[in-house]
Write an enzyme that holds these catalytic residues in place. Structure first.
Site, PDB file in Angstrom:
ATOM      1  N   CYS A  83       0.973  -1.373   0.239  1.00  0.00           N
ATOM      2  CA  CYS A  83      -0.205   0.215  -0.085  1.00  0.00           C
ATOM      3  C   CYS A  83       1.053   0.862   0.218  1.00  0.00           C
ATOM      4  O   CYS A  83       0.512   2.242  -0.956  1.00  0.00           O
ATOM      5  CB  CYS A  83      -0.810  -0.565   1.445  1.00  0.00           C
ATOM      6  SG  CYS A  83      -1.364  -1.725   1.605  1.00  0.00           S
ATOM      7  N   CYS A  86       1.793   3.820  -3.479  1.00  0.00           N
ATOM      8  CA  CYS A  86       0.575   4.973  -3.991  1.00  0.00           C
ATOM      9  C   CYS A  86       0.046   5.739  -2.472  1.00  0.00           C
ATOM     10  O   CYS A  86      -0.123   6.956  -3.028  1.00  0.00           O
ATOM     11  CB  CYS A  86      -0.808   3.742  -4.468  1.00  0.00           C
ATOM     12  SG  CYS A  86       0.113   2.997  -5.827  1.00  0.00           S
ATOM     13  N   HIS A  87       0.182   5.236  -1.370  1.00  0.00           N
ATOM     14  CA  HIS A  87      -0.775   5.680  -0.363  1.00  0.00           C
ATOM     15  C   HIS A  87       0.708   6.684   0.533  1.00  0.00           C
ATOM     16  O   HIS A  87      -0.086   7.934   1.066  1.00  0.00           O
ATOM     17  CB  HIS A  87      -1.950   5.317   0.883  1.00  0.00           C
ATOM     18  CG  HIS A  87      -2.924   4.752  -0.249  1.00  0.00           C
ATOM     19  ND1 HIS A  87      -3.860   5.086  -0.538  1.00  0.00           N
ATOM     20  CD2 HIS A  87      -2.715   3.282  -0.811  1.00  0.00           C
ATOM     21  CE1 HIS A  87      -5.028   4.662  -1.531  1.00  0.00           C
ATOM     22  NE2 HIS A  87      -3.721   3.146  -0.625  1.00  0.00           N
ATOM     23  N   MET A 105      -8.758   2.054  -7.096  1.00  0.00           N
ATOM     24  CA  MET A 105      -7.920   1.246  -6.097  1.00  0.00           C
ATOM     25  C   MET A 105      -8.375  -0.075  -6.571  1.00  0.00           C
ATOM     26  O   MET A 105      -9.258  -1.067  -7.234  1.00  0.00           O
ATOM     27  CB  MET A 105      -9.401   1.120  -5.075  1.00  0.00           C
ATOM     28  CG  MET A 105      -8.821   0.020  -4.096  1.00  0.00           C
ATOM     29  SD  MET A 105      -7.164   0.302  -3.075  1.00  0.00           S
ATOM     30  CE  MET A 105      -7.156  -0.832  -1.876  1.00  0.00           C
ATOM     31  N   HIS A 141       6.396  10.650 -11.197  1.00  0.00           N
ATOM     32  CA  HIS A 141       7.339   9.157 -11.100  1.00  0.00           C
ATOM     33  C   HIS A 141       8.497   9.145 -11.761  1.00  0.00           C
ATOM     34  O   HIS A 141       9.052   9.302 -11.687  1.00  0.00           O
ATOM     35  CB  HIS A 141       6.117   9.318 -11.491  1.00  0.00           C
ATOM     36  CG  HIS A 141       5.791   7.457 -11.106  1.00  0.00           C
ATOM     37  ND1 HIS A 141       5.955   6.805  -9.057  1.00  0.00           N
ATOM     38  CD2 HIS A 141       6.208   6.351 -11.705  1.00  0.00           C
ATOM     39  CE1 HIS A 141       5.326   5.802  -9.437  1.00  0.00           C
ATOM     40  NE2 HIS A 141       6.030   4.556 -10.581  1.00  0.00           N
ATOM     41  N   HIS A 176       2.559   7.208 -17.638  1.00  0.00           N
ATOM     42  CA  HIS A 176       3.899   6.070 -17.040  1.00  0.00           C
ATOM     43  C   HIS A 176       5.134   5.157 -18.270  1.00  0.00           C
ATOM     44  O   HIS A 176       4.843   4.431 -18.644  1.00  0.00           O
ATOM     45  CB  HIS A 176       2.759   5.117 -16.400  1.00  0.00           C
ATOM     46  CG  HIS A 176       3.932   4.042 -15.699  1.00  0.00           C
ATOM     47  ND1 HIS A 176       5.013   3.214 -15.912  1.00  0.00           N
ATOM     48  CD2 HIS A 176       4.048   4.338 -13.819  1.00  0.00           C
ATOM     49  CE1 HIS A 176       5.446   2.902 -14.947  1.00  0.00           C
ATOM     50  NE2 HIS A 176       4.611   3.307 -14.107  1.00  0.00           N
TER      51      HIS A 176
HETATM   52 FE1  DHE Z   1       7.967   1.090 -10.777  1.00  0.00          FE
HETATM   53  C1  DHE Z   1      11.246   2.384 -12.638  1.00  0.00           C
HETATM   54  C2  DHE Z   1       7.826   3.409  -8.061  1.00  0.00           C
HETATM   55  C3  DHE Z   1       5.802  -0.251  -8.861  1.00  0.00           C
HETATM   56  C4  DHE Z   1       7.897  -1.744 -11.922  1.00  0.00           C
HETATM   57  N1  DHE Z   1       9.071   3.106 -10.321  1.00  0.00           N
HETATM   58  C5  DHE Z   1      10.174   3.021 -11.332  1.00  0.00           C
HETATM   59  C6  DHE Z   1      10.418   4.241 -10.649  1.00  0.00           C
HETATM   60  C7  DHE Z   1       9.991   5.055 -10.102  1.00  0.00           C
HETATM   61  C8  DHE Z   1       9.123   3.687  -9.140  1.00  0.00           C
HETATM   62  C9  DHE Z   1      10.152   6.159  -9.008  1.00  0.00           C
HETATM   63  C10 DHE Z   1      11.865   5.372 -11.090  1.00  0.00           C
HETATM   64  C11 DHE Z   1      12.480   5.058 -11.021  1.00  0.00           C
HETATM   65  C12 DHE Z   1      14.531   5.763 -11.637  1.00  0.00           C
HETATM   66  O1  DHE Z   1      13.850   5.605 -12.710  1.00  0.00           O
HETATM   67  O2  DHE Z   1      14.879   5.731 -11.264  1.00  0.00           O
HETATM   68  N2  DHE Z   1       6.611   1.892  -9.079  1.00  0.00           N
HETATM   69  C13 DHE Z   1       6.371   2.577  -8.277  1.00  0.00           C
HETATM   70  C14 DHE Z   1       6.322   2.919  -7.479  1.00  0.00           C
HETATM   71  O3  DHE Z   1       6.170   3.788  -6.328  1.00  0.00           O
HETATM   72  C15 DHE Z   1       4.764   2.077  -7.407  1.00  0.00           C
HETATM   73  C16 DHE Z   1       3.509   2.509  -8.636  1.00  0.00           C
HETATM   74  C17 DHE Z   1       3.990   1.163  -6.209  1.00  0.00           C
HETATM   75  C18 DHE Z   1       4.948   0.049  -5.188  1.00  0.00           C
HETATM   76  O4  DHE Z   1       4.537  -0.109  -3.952  1.00  0.00           O
HETATM   77  O5  DHE Z   1       6.483   0.468  -5.187  1.00  0.00           O
HETATM   78  C19 DHE Z   1       5.474   1.124  -8.575  1.00  0.00           C
HETATM   79  N3  DHE Z   1       7.215  -0.753 -10.432  1.00  0.00           N
HETATM   80  C20 DHE Z   1       5.662  -1.425  -9.980  1.00  0.00           C
HETATM   81  C21 DHE Z   1       5.651  -2.807  -9.880  1.00  0.00           C
HETATM   82  O6  DHE Z   1       4.400  -3.231  -9.240  1.00  0.00           O
HETATM   83  C22 DHE Z   1       6.114  -2.928 -11.261  1.00  0.00           C
HETATM   84  C23 DHE Z   1       5.575  -3.211 -12.284  1.00  0.00           C
HETATM   85  C24 DHE Z   1       7.251  -4.711 -10.973  1.00  0.00           C
HETATM   86  C25 DHE Z   1       7.670  -4.839  -9.971  1.00  0.00           C
HETATM   87  O7  DHE Z   1       8.947  -4.862 -10.039  1.00  0.00           O
HETATM   88  O8  DHE Z   1       7.484  -3.723  -8.992  1.00  0.00           O
HETATM   89  C26 DHE Z   1       7.646  -2.213 -11.430  1.00  0.00           C
HETATM   90  N4  DHE Z   1       9.350   0.997 -12.299  1.00  0.00           N
HETATM   91  C27 DHE Z   1       9.408  -1.302 -12.245  1.00  0.00           C
HETATM   92  C28 DHE Z   1      10.415  -0.892 -13.672  1.00  0.00           C
HETATM   93  C29 DHE Z   1      11.092  -0.028 -13.613  1.00  0.00           C
HETATM   94  C30 DHE Z   1      10.107   0.819 -12.390  1.00  0.00           C
HETATM   95  C31 DHE Z   1      10.628  -2.311 -14.092  1.00  0.00           C
HETATM   96  C32 DHE Z   1      12.049   0.390 -13.950  1.00  0.00           C
HETATM   97  C33 DHE Z   1      11.948   1.263 -15.683  1.00  0.00           C
HETATM   98  C34 DHE Z   1      12.719   1.414 -16.568  1.00  0.00           C
HETATM   99  O9  DHE Z   1      12.576   0.725 -18.091  1.00  0.00           O
HETATM  100  O10 DHE Z   1      13.599   1.603 -15.716  1.00  0.00           O
END
Ligand code: DHE
Length: 566
Positions: free
Chosen positions: A53, A56-57, A107, A343, A385
């Site tokens: 959670c 997002c929150h 949600m 983000h 995104h």
């Molecule tokens: Fe991510 C990038 C935050 C959920 C996979 N994600 C990022 C970045 C942020 C972020 C701030 C950029 C980082 C950077 O470039 O310095 N992500 C968040 C969250 O806050 C969120 C919404 C909820 C959480 O609890 O984390 C979240 N993200 C996810 C997932 O559920 C994903 C799909 C699967 C996982 O592995 O957790 C996911 N996020 C990714 C990936 C990137 C990413 C694969 C990098 C993409 C790239 O090509 O650089």
């Protein structure tokens, strides 16, 4: 049939079902007490809240892309009326339904992830007063820092025969590991223990070191030159984190790393080859609207190639910081106002402009790192995104950068400036949305291409329809008027049918730019896979499966990540 959610925007924008009341300050009603919980239930609630959670929150539950989840909150509106809301007003039954089935407003449902008992615990947990987690300053960081192999005990040259440029660092989300996979043979080289649910891997300038960041703030430094690459240092940079990068400017190659944390809201600059913490900077402060925020989390960070600078994007304040690392004792930070909530994002093709999603404002902010100013704030469809986005030359509009959307069924194409005289005629389009490519649904997380490719790949892992979430969509850049070709990634993986959606998520090109790797992300106990496609023919080249490969998500090719090629 249960709907995962109506709008795929969901998992990022949770709990719109929470009731709001507009009342006068005097009329505020007496709220019930928070429901009772045993210490054990509280501990379970705390763990699940962090894992599912807080992203997002927010840790303090003040809301960001998800709604405010405090027991009670109120704010004064411009007309003097007081708006009130909170979880206590809703009560356990209603909250339990929201957690289980999600809401139309975004949600996500958790009834396929959490048990009935866990849902009941969460419904009660979010009515309790949020605990404020401890701060994590220099004392705590130094105590957590582990230099496993000091630099003078490391190899002086590459001790293995791997083609390091084509190694992929793959997040094994639910096992708290990273798999290093040889891109040439498609064999797993090694699996290393990292932080919990690693978010990203980034490369040092030289390409020797991989930096990973766990959601629990554990930063790991992997040395690719060792006979079997291994973790040589770790640092717990905070309690909740998503971003890490390194110094890439001439004279600072491999010298520093920077880790951004969600909690505490701060970033830490460390030595590049040891992770020894050097300087911590808080990001608490004022939002672009002029209000104080106690939890402005560090979202994406990127390293400039043209200055000794990092671009550090602060989610809740909407401020983009250019952190000059040429003199970290006398740190200079340029603060650029953009929009909320920042983000993820990536460079344009020239690597002068950084484009970042302000997802709650439905905008892309572009920073000019040469002038240190905001270049543009571009309106887009709902919840952009980009991941790192995709750069290509559009047949009609010249150099462009593309982003997908969680909240709408388009890929937005934005014209980006270029100094190359052959693109001068496209200047009129710069920073305009020149095209919106139609996708079969919302719920996109990542788009990807490569300078050698004429294909633009887009996923839909957050779409409520299983068939769309398990596929990828490929646009032909020579004729973008054609609908995208649908690639059945989960089917191509040859995995058995299962209850969990086999989400086809995140594309990454190999070093040569002729293969695309896509993860098939199933449940923690289900078999998962990576499917490798030939980018020209769109045919399957290989399927990488291994019982040890648990929930693969992000994949980072050494060469492409080192040089920011996307
Ligand atoms: Fe991510 C990038 C935050 C959920 C996979 N994600 C990022 C970045 C942020 C972020 C701030 C950029 C980082 C950077 O470039 O310095 N992500 C968040 C969250 O806050 C969120 C919404 C909820 C959480 O609890 O984390 C979240 N993200 C996810 C997932 O559920 C994903 C799909 C699967 C996982 O592995 O957790 C996911 N996020 C990714 C990936 C990137 C990413 C694969 C990098 C993409 C790239 O090509 O650089």
């Amino acid at each position: 049939m249960k709907q995962r959610l109506l709008m795929a925007a969901t998992f990022w924008t949770a709990a719109t079902g929470l009731a709001l009341n507009i009342v006068t300050a005097q009329a505020a009603e007496k709220l019930p007490d928070a429901p009772a919980m045993t210490a054990e239930e509280k501990a379970t609630g705390k763990r699940i809240y962090f894992e599912r959670c807080a992203g997002c929150h927010g840790v303090l539950r003040k809301g960001a892309t998800g709604k405010n989840l405090e027991p009670h909150w109120s704010k004064t509106l411009p007309d003097g009326k007081v708006q009130e809301g909170g979880t206590l007003k809703l009560g356990s039954e209603r909250l339990g339904k929201i957690v289980a089935y999600g809401t139309d407003g975004g949600m996500v449902n958790f009834d396929d992830i959490l048990t009935k008992e866990e849902i009941n615990i969460m419904a009660r947990y979010i009515q309790q007063t949020p605990e404020i987690p401890p701060e994590h300053g220099m004392k705590e960081m130094m105590a957590s820092w582990k230099l496993i192999v000091p630099p003078d005990k490391r190899p002086k040259k590459q001790m293995n025969k791997y083609n390091l440029k084509n190694v992929f660092s793959v997040t094994l989300r639910d096992s708290g590991e990273v798999a290093l996979i040889d891109g040439d043979t498609k064999k797993i080289i090694t699996i290393v223990k990292t932080g919990y649910a690693v978010h990203i891997s980034r490369l040092s300038y030289s390409g020797r070191y991989v930096y990973t960041i766990g959601r629990d703030g554990l930063t790991s430094l992997i040395d690719l030159w060792m006979e079997t690459p291994a973790v040589v240092a770790t640092l717990k940079a905070g309690i909740d984190a998503r971003s890490v990068d390194t110094s890439k400017f001439k004279g600072y190659e491999d010298k520093y790393a920077i880790v951004g944390t969600y909690w505490p809201p701060q970033y830490v600059i460390t030595e590049g080859d040891t992770l020894k913490p050097l300087k911590i900077v808080s990001t608490r402060g004022i939002t672009v609207d002029g209000d104080y925020h106690p939890e402005p989390r560090v979202a994406s960070i990127v390293s400039s190639h043209i200055k000794p600078e990092w671009v550090v994007n602060i989610k809740e304040t909407g401020q983009i910081m250019l952190v000059d690392y040429s003199d970290i004792k006398n740190l200079k930070v340029t603060t650029i106002e953009s929009a909320k909530f920042l983000h993820d994002g990536g460079w344009d093709a020239s690597k002068r402009y950084f484009l970042v999603a302000a997802n709650a404002s439905h905008k892309i902010a572009a920073v000019d790192t040469k002038t240190g100013k905001l270049a543009a704030l571009i309106d887009t469809k709902k919840i952009p995104h980009p991941g790192r986005g995709a750069n290509f030359v559009h047949p009609k509009y010249g150099p462009v950068w593309a982003t997908g959307h969680l909240g709408d069924s388009v890929v937005t194409v934005i014209s980006t400036p270029s100094d190359d005289p052959k693109y001068a005629k496209y200047k009129q389009y710069n920073w305009k949305v020149v095209e919106e490519l139609k996708m079969p649904g919302a719920g996109n997380l990542f788009v990807k291409t490569h300078p050698k490719s004429r294909h633009l790949w887009a996923d839909l892992p957050q779409n409520p329809e299983r068939e769309l979430a398990e596929a990828n969509f490929v646009f032909d850049m020579n004729d973008l008027s054609k609908p995208p070709k649908r690639i059945e990634v989960a089917k191509d993986a040859g995995l058995p049918e299962m209850k969990a959606v086999r989400r086809a998520v995140h594309q990454e090109f190999n070093e040569k730019g002729d293969e695309v790797w896509i993860s098939v992300w199933a449940g923690k106990k289900d078999p998962s896979a990576i499917v490798v496609y030939d980018d020209k023919t769109l045919k399957v080249k290989a399927v990488i499966k291994d019982p040890k490969m648990i929930t693969p998500t992000g994949k980072f090719n050494v060469y492409n990540t080192q040089h920011d090629i996307y």
